[in-house]
Design a protein around this motif. Structure first.
Motif, PDB file in Angstrom:
ATOM      1  N   LEU A   4       0.807  -1.219   0.000  1.00 27.59           N
ATOM      2  CA  LEU A   4       0.000   0.000   0.000  1.00 27.59           C
ATOM      3  C   LEU A   4       0.839   1.268   0.000  1.00 27.59           C
ATOM      4  N   PHE A   5       2.100   1.143   0.296  1.00 29.11           N
ATOM      5  CA  PHE A   5       2.988   2.300   0.395  1.00 29.11           C
ATOM      6  C   PHE A   5       3.672   2.515  -0.948  1.00 29.11           C
ATOM      7  N   ASP A   6       3.209   3.508  -1.703  1.00 31.28           N
ATOM      8  CA  ASP A   6       3.735   3.758  -3.042  1.00 31.28           C
ATOM      9  C   ASP A   6       4.976   4.637  -3.031  1.00 31.28           C
ATOM     10  N   HIS A   7       4.885   5.803  -2.391  1.00 24.53           N
ATOM     11  CA  HIS A   7       6.037   6.698  -2.360  1.00 24.53           C
ATOM     12  C   HIS A   7       5.927   7.662  -1.193  1.00 24.53           C
ATOM     13  N   ILE A   8       7.040   8.339  -0.940  1.00 19.36           N
ATOM     14  CA  ILE A   8       7.091   9.355   0.108  1.00 19.36           C
ATOM     15  C   ILE A   8       7.760  10.587  -0.479  1.00 19.36           C
ATOM     16  N   ALA A   9       7.300  11.773  -0.065  1.00 18.72           N
ATOM     17  CA  ALA A   9       7.835  13.026  -0.595  1.00 18.72           C
ATOM     18  C   ALA A   9       8.382  13.878   0.545  1.00 18.72           C
ATOM     19  N   PHE A  10       9.455  14.596   0.237  1.00 11.29           N
ATOM     20  CA  PHE A  10      10.091  15.477   1.209  1.00 11.29           C
ATOM     21  C   PHE A  10      10.307  16.857   0.598  1.00 11.29           C
ATOM     22  N   SER A  11      10.125  17.903   1.401  1.00 10.69           N
ATOM     23  CA  SER A  11      10.521  19.257   1.019  1.00 10.69           C
ATOM     24  C   SER A  11      11.975  19.413   1.416  1.00 10.69           C
ATOM     25  N   CYS A  12      12.801  19.853   0.478  1.00  9.67           N
ATOM     26  CA  CYS A  12      14.247  19.880   0.699  1.00  9.67           C
ATOM     27  C   CYS A  12      14.861  21.215   0.294  1.00  9.67           C
ATOM     28  N   THR A  13      16.087  21.405   0.697  1.00 12.64           N
ATOM     29  CA  THR A  13      16.936  22.473   0.186  1.00 12.64           C
ATOM     30  C   THR A  13      18.292  21.838  -0.106  1.00 12.64           C
ATOM     31  N   GLY A  14      19.095  22.510  -0.922  1.00 13.28           N
ATOM     32  CA  GLY A  14      20.421  21.993  -1.239  1.00 13.28           C
ATOM     33  C   GLY A  14      20.435  21.098  -2.471  1.00 13.28           C
ATOM     34  N   LEU A  15      19.777  21.535  -3.523  1.00 14.64           N
ATOM     35  CA  LEU A  15      19.663  20.743  -4.756  1.00 14.64           C
ATOM     36  C   LEU A  15      21.021  20.350  -5.323  1.00 14.64           C
ATOM     37  N   ALA A  16      21.927  21.289  -5.453  1.00 15.58           N
ATOM     38  CA  ALA A  16      23.245  20.988  -6.037  1.00 15.58           C
ATOM     39  C   ALA A  16      23.998  19.960  -5.187  1.00 15.58           C
ATOM     40  N   ASP A  48      14.252  -0.926  -1.101  1.00 15.23           N
ATOM     41  CA  ASP A  48      13.073  -1.781  -1.106  1.00 15.23           C
ATOM     42  C   ASP A  48      12.138  -1.491  -2.268  1.00 15.23           C
ATOM     43  N   GLY A  49      12.522  -0.547  -3.132  1.00 16.31           N
ATOM     44  CA  GLY A  49      11.709  -0.225  -4.297  1.00 16.31           C
ATOM     45  C   GLY A  49      10.686   0.867  -4.079  1.00 16.31           C
ATOM     46  N   VAL A  50      10.677   1.474  -2.905  1.00 14.12           N
ATOM     47  CA  VAL A  50       9.744   2.566  -2.633  1.00 14.12           C
ATOM     48  C   VAL A  50      10.254   3.833  -3.313  1.00 14.12           C
ATOM     49  N   ALA A  51       9.360   4.519  -4.026  1.00 13.94           N
ATOM     50  CA  ALA A  51       9.732   5.758  -4.699  1.00 13.94           C
ATOM     51  C   ALA A  51       9.905   6.875  -3.667  1.00 13.94           C
ATOM     52  N   VAL A  52      10.950   7.666  -3.856  1.00 12.63           N
ATOM     53  CA  VAL A  52      11.240   8.813  -2.996  1.00 12.63           C
ATOM     54  C   VAL A  52      11.219  10.054  -3.872  1.00 12.63           C
ATOM     55  N   GLU A  53      10.447  11.044  -3.468  1.00 14.34           N
ATOM     56  CA  GLU A  53      10.302  12.312  -4.194  1.00 14.34           C
ATOM     57  C   GLU A  53      10.921  13.411  -3.350  1.00 14.34           C
TER      58      GLU A  53
END
Length: 64
Positions: A4-16, A48-53
């Motif tokens: 049931l767990f498709d993906h998780i998303a995070f707000s981030c800084t530090g793209l480079a 484990d194959g979980v998508a991370v955004e």
């Protein structure tokens, strides 16, 4: 395969720095830039194959 767990998303800084760290560790990712606000998103998968955004603010999109 992740149930049931498709993906998780995070707000981030530090793209480079994040891109450099992913490259250093040989981790592949896909980049998307959201047209409406120029936010940069990086998509990858954990072991484990979980998508991370990872979402980065528009001011870091320059040069993305």
């Amino acid at each position: 395969p992740t149930g049931l767990f498709d993906h998780i998303a995070f707000s981030c800084t530090g793209l480079a720095d994040m891109r450099a760290n992913l490259a250093k560790h040989g981790i592949g990712y896909e980049t998307r830039i959201i047209p409406r606000d120029r936010q940069t998103q990086l998509f990858l998968h954990d072991p484990d194959g979980v998508a991370v955004e990872l979402n980065f603010p528009p001011n870091e999109t320059t040069g993305a």
